[in-house]
Design an enzyme around this catalytic site. Structure first.
Site, mmCIF file in Angstrom:
data_model
loop_
_atom_site.group_PDB
_atom_site.id
_atom_site.type_symbol
_atom_site.label_atom_id
_atom_site.label_comp_id
_atom_site.label_asym_id
_atom_site.label_seq_id
_atom_site.Cartn_x
_atom_site.Cartn_y
_atom_site.Cartn_z
ATOM 1 N N ASP A 148 -10.960 -4.998 -2.142
ATOM 2 C CA ASP A 148 -11.679 -3.740 -1.891
ATOM 3 C C ASP A 148 -12.575 -3.318 -3.022
ATOM 4 O O ASP A 148 -13.686 -2.726 -3.015
ATOM 5 C CB ASP A 148 -10.967 -2.794 -1.127
ATOM 6 C CG ASP A 148 -9.703 -2.515 -1.606
ATOM 7 O OD1 ASP A 148 -9.422 -2.823 -2.833
ATOM 8 O OD2 ASP A 148 -9.048 -1.579 -0.967
ATOM 9 N N MET A 153 -6.010 -4.712 -0.719
ATOM 10 C CA MET A 153 -5.593 -5.577 -1.515
ATOM 11 C C MET A 153 -3.880 -5.359 -1.492
ATOM 12 O O MET A 153 -3.137 -4.692 -0.784
ATOM 13 C CB MET A 153 -5.803 -5.187 -3.133
ATOM 14 C CG MET A 153 -7.317 -5.481 -3.213
ATOM 15 S SD MET A 153 -7.637 -5.087 -5.062
ATOM 16 C CE MET A 153 -6.915 -6.459 -5.916
ATOM 17 N N HIS A 154 -3.427 -6.663 -1.957
ATOM 18 C CA HIS A 154 -1.730 -6.252 -2.246
ATOM 19 C C HIS A 154 -0.933 -6.572 -1.041
ATOM 20 O O HIS A 154 0.206 -6.785 -0.910
ATOM 21 C CB HIS A 154 -1.428 -5.211 -2.608
ATOM 22 C CG HIS A 154 -2.111 -4.535 -3.966
ATOM 23 N ND1 HIS A 154 -2.258 -5.451 -4.978
ATOM 24 C CD2 HIS A 154 -2.922 -3.475 -4.358
ATOM 25 C CE1 HIS A 154 -2.999 -4.656 -5.886
ATOM 26 N NE2 HIS A 154 -3.495 -3.351 -5.354
#
Length: 506
Positions: free
Chosen positions: A238, A79-80
């Site tokens: 995830d 992520m991110h």
């Protein structure tokens, strides 16, 4: 026979998994790629290397399988991260990852401009250096020429979606980690975008996780071997995908992933906000519900650090015996008593995220004496990591999130000794399940929902994911651990300002 494919784009590599309609794993492959650190605190990857690894893994998994028999594909991933594309769909710069720490000033700017309390009301989370919004502002400030050329902003797994389908799309669980999503209403926040001056047209369309977000293009089919027109569902970030993969899809079931980092994840049927921003509140990959999540930066990573630097003898012994070094190390830890001989370990080797969001925190052994042996230190590391995970559980309880059963996955789940320690420290039943493939398995099941093979994700998870072991807490042990947990908390409180003083030294 119909098959389902899950693609999980991790930080160290991509896993491609193939399951049949019954949920049984038929094939899998993992392809690794490098992580680049051009400066201290920076972490980047080349999206083209993601794509090449994905294609290679897909081809290996497809051997002996008729591509047209694949009913659907799901995507999961780290992520991110920030991927910037120009008008031609070309990558403009290396992707900035979740663990990159360059955006401290940008996060401070976001918090000051929006207001800390208002930010949590608008997007359910505080501004953290890992989140995507700060990365966008950093590029705009530090690389304005690149930002001017930017036509689309994607998250890592959604870049793979683009290469597979040509679609610019994401889904709510991953988008929750950008700091740009109105998590409560499951859509981009017009208010945040306006105040941060980010053009909404730069963002992809946001779907629910089970929705079909694109189909395999002719070009991608030729490159990968997949059948043109195969549906690709939204998928999941995830951790949301891993929660599906272990069946954390109902109230009371909490998942703990004991990997390099440590993640505590709890399903919530309604939005649960921590006003102090200590844990995250994101959309779940289950349609219409949410989850709370706490993240430790160095869980299994703390044990790995100890192994790599202080366990040369144990590594040699393991090689001679043909076993995993951790097996030897954990056996040694079991020789030490609860409390590790009055030894406390703070597992903040890379700073910490939950519950302190403190990039300056560092690892500490408190209480070392001449009577301590290596087994005491190893057990202290395990106990310190377990206390860090308990921090998230305790915050969830204050939000009235039920914690009935904890399902543990990741490398740490292989140790019965560690599982028993977690049961005593959490005061909860600790469970392992038959599904061990994590996010790739979760999104493969999700693809089955999108393709119409399953009615919904909850029912298929309950059908195919079964308990394989269970450990219960002991009251006597819990009482001892409670006292050490209190000391653990006090130790950080006392050292918090000392960590900052240490950072200022040359």
């Amino acid at each position: 026979m119909k098959y389902l494919m899950g693609i999980d784009l991790g930080t160290s590599g991509v896993k491609v998994l193939l399951i049949d309609e019954k949920g049984e794993v038929k094939a899998k492959d993992v392809q690794e790629y490098p992580l680049y650190t051009p400066r201290s605190g920076w972490a980047e990857q080349n999206p083209e290397e993601w794509w090449q690894g994905t294609v290679k893994a897909i081809k290996k998994v497809l051997k002996g399988i008729e591509p047209s028999s694949i009913a659907g594909i799901g995507l999961s991933g780290q992520m991110h991260g920030l991927v910037l594309l120009d008008k031609g769909g070309r990558v403009l710069r290396p992707a900035i990852l979740w663990c990159d720490q360059r955006t401290v000033k940008q996060c401070e700017h976001i918090t000051k401009k929006i207001g800390a309390e208002r930010l949590i009301k608008l997007v359910s989370n505080p501004a953290l250096t890992g989140f995507t919004a700060g990365k966008i502002l950093w590029v705009r400030e530090q690389e304005p020429e690149i930002y001017k050329k930017t036509a689309k902003i994607l998250l890592p797994k959604d870049y793979i979606r683009f290469r597979l389908t040509g679609s610019f799309a994401t889904e709510v669980s991953d988008a929750s980690g950008t700091l740009l999503l109105d998590v409560k209403n499951r859509r981009w926040s017009d208010t945040i975008l306006k105040e941060l001056k980010i053009d909404k047209n730069l963002l992809p369309e946001c779907f629910e996780s089970e929705a079909v977000s694109g189909k395999i293009s002719k070009k991608a089919g030729i490159t990968s071997g997949l059948a043109e027109g195969t549906p690709v569902v939204g998928g999941g970030g995830d951790q949301a995908a891993s929660a599906l993969g272990c069946g954390a899809v109902e109230p009371g079931i909490v998942s703990v992933n004991l990997g390099t980092s440590g993640v505590v994840f709890a399903y919530t049927g309604s939005l649960k906000l921590d006003s102090k921003g200590r844990i995250h509140t994101f959309c779940h990959a289950v349609n219409g519900v949410w989850h709370t999540m706490g993240v430790m930066l160095s869980a299994g990573g703390s044990l790995k650090w100890f192994k790599d630097n202080l366990c040369v003898e144990e590594i040699k012994e393991a090689r001679a015996a043909g076993v995993d070094p951790y097996e030897i190390i954990l056996k040694k830890a079991a020789k030490a008593p609860i409390g590790s001989g009055k030894l406390i370990f703070l597992p903040y080797l890379a700073g910490e995220r939950t519950p302190y969001a403190d990039p300056y925190a560092r690892g500490v052994f408190l209480g070392l004496g001449l009577d301590h042996k290596k087994e005491h230190l190893i057990r202290a590391v395990l106990e310190g990591v377990s206390f860090g995970l308990r921090d998230s559980v305790e915050i969830m309880k204050t939000l009235k999130v039920p914690v009935r059963q904890v399902r543990v996955s990741g490398g740490g789940a292989k140790s019965k000794f560690w599982l028993k320690m977690l049961a005593d420290i959490f005061n909860a039943e600790i469970v392992t399940v038959n599904a061990v493939e994590g996010g790739a398995y979760g999104v493969a099941l999700l693809a089955g929902v999108g393709a119409g093979l399953y009615p919904d994700i909850k029912s298929i998870c309950k059908k195919v994911i079964k308990k394989t072991s269970s450990v219960f807490p002991e009251a006597a042990n819990r009482k001892i651990y409670d006292a050490y947990y209190k000391q653990y908390k006090n130790t950080y409180a006392v050292l918090k300002e000392e960590f900052r003083s240490l950072e200022r030294l040359n």
